[in-house]
Enzyme design. Structure first.
Site, PDB file in Angstrom:
ATOM      1  N   ASP A 136      37.673   4.393  14.726  1.00 48.92           N
ATOM      2  CA  ASP A 136      37.108   4.966  14.330  1.00 48.92           C
ATOM      3  C   ASP A 136      36.010   4.781  13.304  1.00 48.92           C
ATOM      4  OD1 ASP A 136      37.842   4.891  11.913  1.00 48.92           O
ATOM      5  OD2 ASP A 136      39.394   6.253  12.287  1.00 48.92           O
ATOM      6  N   TYR A 177      46.920   8.264   6.583  1.00 48.50           N
ATOM      7  CA  TYR A 177      47.327   7.163   5.824  1.00 48.50           C
ATOM      8  C   TYR A 177      47.891   7.134   4.962  1.00 48.50           C
ATOM      9  CZ  TYR A 177      44.736   3.754   8.710  1.00 48.50           C
ATOM     10  OH  TYR A 177      44.305   3.022   9.491  1.00 48.50           O
ATOM     11  N   GLU A 237      44.566   0.253  19.749  1.00 51.21           N
ATOM     12  CA  GLU A 237      43.731   0.196  18.285  1.00 51.21           C
ATOM     13  C   GLU A 237      43.577  -0.990  17.742  1.00 51.21           C
ATOM     14  OE1 GLU A 237      41.647   3.519  15.757  1.00 51.21           O
ATOM     15  OE2 GLU A 237      43.381   3.457  16.236  1.00 51.21           O
TER      16      GLU A 237
END
Length: 491
Positions: A86, A235, A474
């Site tokens: 991202d 996170y 990812e």
């Protein structure tokens, strides 16, 4: 007993020579491949850069981006690295990435120099620390995030085209985050060691930030997602005691100040046996650094110190399949920790094995595991087996490093890589249009994200190469940073 004629004898000897030659070439090829993988792993960091790109930028399909980061709070927060696929800048995993890059450069410096990659590691490291310095404008203020996670993830845009909000989030005495401050302190302290020989003035600046951040973390306990709530969705931290130990261990190594060793030996929680070493859980890292002191004879291996060393070695024994609670392995031999981006944990565990191998070798020591002894070469062999798996020695015969070999992931989950480069087409890619034209496009990514390591296969060694499967497809800097050290160790 049959007798060979001169001709058949010569033929046999020639055949043996050919076999030996092929074997030696194969060994050389493996060595070269590790070196190639090391070089490519460092190119990945250049693809992740945010801010104004330097003249020596080698990944030329990227452009300048996010040049107004921090303008909402009148602080220059440009630079640093984007997180994973991202366009967010999350300070918590970024700081761990920085610490691991620094540790790689310190522990494997000779190998990195012999492969002419040492300067590239320092460049990658400085791109991170320059940003972290800017993110720490006052002793008790640390910016821990730039960007809004929900709006960023709701768009599929090149970083160069971003129109999503870029709010800056911070921790301070009224909004604490001892984990974020502690990890950033560890990053600064480790980096100060990395730069101590080549840039003493910069190293001094870094250690100043590290000391201040450690005191800030100690004085203001608490988990950072209570203050930066947006980060908690992506996170979330499980606690801050590990980051404080980790920071103290790095500060002690950087300064040799007894103050930090006292903090470690008086800590109420040594972490106990751990099952993972990651951006969220640094206990193993702290345990390994303390064990290093014991192996070097710098501290007596008793009491609390012996406890740390024992915990570090339990983790290593379990990774090497000689412990009492061995790490699971896939049928193909990959260490399997957790289903989401498992390779990040494999990479960090392999780094621990590589570093500890060096410590054991220097100390002429070994580890006594519940099911056998482990020497320095045993640890390095386990790390090498994991690297081999990642680079293609697996049931799918796939390299999980993008751009390495011929069969590698062609569609990693990564905005910048999956959209045509701005250097080829400057037409802006709008928020939702990016999904239609690029995210759902069945074709390979137009830009090869060289050196990126994807999340990896599932627990049955299967990988589908599906851009929408962010759990496996990812890549993330937290995987690449420890892998730099492992690749250098085995190259």
């Amino acid at each position: 007993m049959s007798h060979l004629t001169n001709g058949s004898s010569q033929c046999l000897w020639t055949s043996i020579c050919i076999v030996l030659f092929v074997m030696s070439m194969a060994r050389g090829a493996v060595s070269t491949n590790y070196g190639e993988a090391l070089t490519k792993s460092l190119l990945y960091f250049e693809a992740q850069r945010s801010g104004k790109l330097p003249m020596k930028q080698r990944v030329t399909w990227r452009g300048d981006s996010a040049l107004r980061d921090g303008s909402d709070v009148h602080v220059d927060l440009t630079g640093g690295y984007y997180d994973a696929g991202d366009n967010m800048k999350f300070g918590f995993p970024l700081a761990f990435t920085t610490t691991m890059l620094a540790w790689s450069s310190i522990e494997m410096s000779s190998q990195l120099k012999s492969h002419k990659e040492y300067q590239h590691v320092l460049v990658a490291l400085k791109w991170a620390t320059d940003y972290l310095i800017k993110a720490h404008p006052q002793p008790n203020v640390l910016y821990g995030q730039v960007g809004d996670g929900n709006s960023d993830h709701g768009c599929w845009m090149r970083p160069e085209d971003m129109t999503t909000p870029r709010p800056s989030y911070r921790i301070d005495p009224q909004h604490p985050g001892a984990d974020l401050a502690g990890e950033t302190a560890a990053a600064m302290a480790a980096a100060s060691i990395a730069f101590s020989r080549s840039n003493g003035a910069y190293a001094k600046v870094l250690i100043g930030h590290a000391k201040a951040l450690f005191e800030f973390a100690k004085a203001h306990p608490g988990k950072y997602q209570s203050s930066i709530t947006d980060a908690g969705r992506f996170y979330a931290s499980s606690g801050y005691e590990d980051e404080l130990l980790w920071a103290a261990a790095w500060l002690h190594r950087a300064t040799n100040d007894q103050y930090y060793l006292n903090y470690i030996t008086h800590a109420s929680n040594s972490g106990g046996p751990r099952t993972v070493f990651s951006w969220d859980d640094k206990f193993v890292g702290a345990q390994v650094l303390v064990a290093k002191l014991a192996l070097e004879g710098k501290v007596a291996s008793n009491g609390k110190i012996a406890e740390y060393k024992s915990m570090a070695e339990q983790f290593i024994c379990n990774c090497a399949q000689k412990g009492s609670n061995n790490v699971k392995k896939t049928p193909g031999g990959l260490l399997w920790f957790l289903p989401w981006n498992n390779l990040q944990y494999t990479a960090s565990a392999s780094f621990v094995l590589s570093a500890y191998s060096k410590y054991l070798k220097d100390a002429k020591a070994s580890i006594q595991c519940p099911h056998g002894a482990l020497g320095a070469s045993d640890l390095l062999n386990v790390a090498r087996s994991q690297v081999d798996y990642i680079l293609g020695s697996n049931p799918q015969k796939m390299s999980y490093m993008v751009g390495f070999g011929t069969n590698y992931p062609k569609k990693p989950h990564h905005r910048a890589a999956s959209i045509i480069s701005i250097t080829k087409d400057k037409t802006p890619v709008a928020c939702k249009a990016g999904f239609d034209k690029w995210f759902h496009n069945p074709a390979p990514n137009p830009n090869v994200l060289t050196g990126a390591v994807v999340g990896g296969p599932n627990e049955n060694d299967f990988y589908g190469d599906d851009r929408s499967d962010y759990q496996h497809a990812e890549p993330a800097p937290v995987t690449a940073a420890p892998l730099v050290g492992v690749l250098a160790a085995v190259a």
